[in-house]
Scaffold this active site. Structure first.
Site, PDB file in Angstrom:
ATOM      1  CB  ALA A 264      33.334  39.704  46.249  1.00  0.00           C
ATOM      2  N   GLY A 267      39.137  44.084  44.619  1.00  0.00           N
ATOM      3  CA  GLY A 267      40.401  44.829  44.605  1.00  0.00           C
ATOM      4  C   GLY A 267      41.384  44.206  43.613  1.00  0.00           C
ATOM      5  CG  ASP A 286      33.186  36.154  46.589  1.00  0.00           C
ATOM      6  OD1 ASP A 286      34.377  36.460  46.759  1.00  0.00           O
ATOM      7  OD2 ASP A 286      32.402  35.910  47.532  1.00  0.00           O
ATOM      8  CB  CYS A 383      45.386  39.271  54.205  1.00  0.00           C
ATOM      9  SG  CYS A 383      43.710  39.029  54.778  1.00  0.00           S
TER      10      CYS A 383
HETATM   11  C1  LIG Z   1      39.956  37.513  50.980  1.00  0.00           C
HETATM   12  S1  LIG Z   1      38.375  37.771  50.384  1.00  0.00           S
HETATM   13  C2  LIG Z   1      38.676  38.160  48.685  1.00  0.00           C
HETATM   14  C3  LIG Z   1      39.144  39.565  48.459  1.00  0.00           C
HETATM   15  C4  LIG Z   1      39.245  39.909  46.977  1.00  0.00           C
HETATM   16  N1  LIG Z   1      40.071  38.984  46.256  1.00  0.00           N
HETATM   17  C5  LIG Z   1      39.776  41.310  46.769  1.00  0.00           C
HETATM   18  O1  LIG Z   1      40.941  41.488  46.466  1.00  0.00           O
HETATM   19  O2  LIG Z   1      38.974  42.255  46.874  1.00  0.00           O
HETATM   20  C6  LIG Z   1      37.763  36.150  50.262  1.00  0.00           C
HETATM   21  C7  LIG Z   1      36.452  36.012  49.524  1.00  0.00           C
HETATM   22  O3  LIG Z   1      36.216  34.618  49.365  1.00  0.00           O
HETATM   23  C8  LIG Z   1      34.819  34.427  49.310  1.00  0.00           C
HETATM   24  N2  LIG Z   1      34.594  32.990  49.496  1.00  0.00           N
HETATM   25  C9  LIG Z   1      34.727  32.267  50.624  1.00  0.00           C
HETATM   26  N3  LIG Z   1      34.493  30.956  50.397  1.00  0.00           N
HETATM   27  C10 LIG Z   1      34.226  30.855  49.056  1.00  0.00           C
HETATM   28  C11 LIG Z   1      33.900  29.775  48.193  1.00  0.00           C
HETATM   29  N4  LIG Z   1      33.821  28.523  48.659  1.00  0.00           N
HETATM   30  N5  LIG Z   1      33.681  30.028  46.890  1.00  0.00           N
HETATM   31  C12 LIG Z   1      33.757  31.304  46.419  1.00  0.00           C
HETATM   32  N6  LIG Z   1      34.043  32.365  47.201  1.00  0.00           N
HETATM   33  C13 LIG Z   1      34.285  32.141  48.486  1.00  0.00           C
HETATM   34  C14 LIG Z   1      34.277  35.366  50.353  1.00  0.00           C
HETATM   35  O4  LIG Z   1      32.939  35.681  50.069  1.00  0.00           O
HETATM   36  C15 LIG Z   1      35.225  36.560  50.203  1.00  0.00           C
HETATM   37  O5  LIG Z   1      34.633  37.524  49.368  1.00  0.00           O
END
Ligand SMILES: C[S@@+](CC[C@H](N)C(=O)[O-])C[C@H]1O[C@@H](n2cnc3c(N)ncnc32)[C@H](O)[C@@H]1O
Length: 446
Positions: A264, A267, A286, A383
């Site tokens: 989430a 993207g 997510d 990132c």
């Molecule tokens: C860097 S963002 C992802 C961005 C996404 N890939 C995009 O391109 O739009 C990291 C995501 O990891 C999720 N997250 C963090 N810990 C997690 C876990 N243990 N299991 C699943 N999701 C997790 C967060 O809610 C967040 O949405």
């Protein structure tokens, strides 16, 4: 209230009480209807004052009889606003910056201190007239860069361990710029030429991004993104160039099973679906339901059908063992590569928070690597530019998992390290800082 500086002051008070800068900005923008020009000025003043906080405090420390942390918090915020305009906003006449700051002091409980505010800002102006750098800077390179470019020392230290002083300085300057906006054209609904032409007709300038077949960079200011042509039709979405690279590194093929374990707001999931011609299955997982709702909205707007949502902690999923052709782990990280987009990230992250994130990243990769079929691929991306969240996570994983190897990418426009990982340095590539690596599971592993 329609005074942009007063609205900026209101937002900054919220930030100093702990609110995220973008949340505080959204809140005041909704409450106070400002004309476009005032809205732009207010946004610049808020982001700029937060970003440049350490430098502005150093000026207060140098010129004031009291240090910045000893000033009443609201007065400190007012001084930040005035100094920010004098130091960084050449388009604002100095007399206007001084006058409006004195007015801010008068209307916000400091009518007895207007003489001080006026004298203080004029003292700074006099110094700026006689010296190209009114601020006295220490010799120590970490402190010097930290004060001049407004970063905490620990971040400067992380960069100086990887880059020369000159490169670190360029990186600091890059991270203080107003961010650019890149688009990714949805090749299933439109193409680069059509989007370029439609923008041109609307008087909006864009340019192609070398090596990115779906990428366009906006080069004129635009107002609300949702109002740009083609957005509602799903012709494109906003995605930075380096984030687009991740999809190409994963290189998903039509008909495959892909698991995006931190998906989430989608993207990269939607990019994957586009690259697969929307044929196959993508599990978008997510732990944050509200962010997944954004993913669903985005997929709907882009008219993508191959995505299935899974809400939960990816470290606990057991249903995906050995089923994926490819897994994307776009891990939660400290975001040190995107600090130009998040004005307060540099003040929120700490070495301890980086360490905690690195532990979560290790757990995520250890567990989700099991989702990949023998012979399949896992792409790990962040990132951030912190080795503890990048190189160290991968080295650690490979030490414990001999049936995994790094596969060197074939990109020739971003330097690939001899070890095979790819680190995008913003001051070199003019895109967000990113780390990415493609790993392959050996065919004979169970
Ligand atoms: C860097 S963002 C992802 C961005 C996404 N890939 C995009 O391109 O739009 C990291 C995501 O990891 C999720 N997250 C963090 N810990 C997690 C876990 N243990 N299991 C699943 N999701 C997790 C967060 O809610 C967040 O949405």
């Amino acid at each position: 209230m329609s005074n942009p500086r007063q609205v900026a002051f209101t937002a900054l008070k919220e930030v100093h009480k702990g609110a995220y800068t973008d949340v505080a900005l959204d809140r005041v923008l909704q409450k106070y209807q400002l004309p476009d020009n005032d809205r732009r000025l207010m946004t610049e003043l808020v982001y700029g004052s937060v970003r440049r906080q350490r430098t502005l405090d150093a000026i207060i420390n140098q010129l004031g009889t009291k240090k910045s942390h000893q000033q009443p918090p609201d007065l400190r915020t007012i001084l930040h606003l005035g100094l920010y305009q004098l130091r960084y906003q050449e388009k604002i006449p100095a007399s206007a910056a001084v006058h409006t700051t004195v007015e801010l002091a008068k209307t916000n409980g400091f009518s007895g201190l207007t003489g001080f505010v006026n004298g203080f800002l004029r003292q700074y102006l006099r110094l700026a007239e006689t010296s190209s750098e009114p601020l006295k800077l220490p010799e120590n390179p970490v402190e010097r860069l930290g004060i001049l470019y407004s970063f905490p020392n620990w971040i400067i230290e992380v960069w100086l361990k990887q880059l020369s002083f000159e490169e670190t300085e360029k990186l600091c300057q890059w991270m203080n710029q107003t961010p650019t906006i890149d688009l990714r054209v949805n090749i299933l609904k439109s193409d680069l030429e059509q989007v370029e032409l439609t923008f041109k007709d609307a008087g909006i300038l864009v340019r192609k991004i070398p090596y990115l077949p779906q990428g366009l960079r906006l080069i004129s200011s635009t107002g609300a993104i949702q109002n740009l042509p083609g957005f509602q039709d799903g012709w494109w979405c906003v995605q930075d160039s380096s984030a687009q690279l991740v999809g190409h590194l994963l290189d998903p093929q039509p008909g495959e099973v892909i698991i995006d374990v931190c998906a989430a707001p989608g993207g990269k999931t939607t990019h994957i679906a586009e690259l697969m011609g929307d044929e196959g299955k993508i599990y978008a997982c997510d732990k944050t339901a509200s962010r997944l709702r954004k993913l669903t909205e985005n997929a709907k707007r882009l008219n993508l059908q191959s995505i299935e949502i899974c809400t939960g902690d990816s470290r606990t999923f057991t249903q995906f063992h050995n089923i994926a052709d490819r897994v994307l782990l776009d891990a939660p990280c400290s975001g040190l590569g995107t600090m130009h987009r998040h004005a307060d990230a540099r003040w929120r992250q700490t070495p301890a928070s980086v360490h905690e994130l690195a532990e979560i990243q290790q757990e995520l990769i250890s567990h989700t690597a099991n989702f990949v079929k023998p012979g399949g691929i896992l792409v790990y991306a962040t990132c951030t530019l912190h080795p503890e969240e990048n190189e160290e996570v991968i080295t650690n994983f490979l030490e414990k998992n001999s049936h995994w190897q790094i596969e060197h990418p074939s990109f020739d426009f971003v330097d690939v390290s001899p070890s095979g990982w790819l680190k995008v340095w913003p001051h070199e590539q003019d895109m967000d800082g990113f780390f990415m690596v493609r790993l392959r599971k050996t065919k004979d592993s169970e």
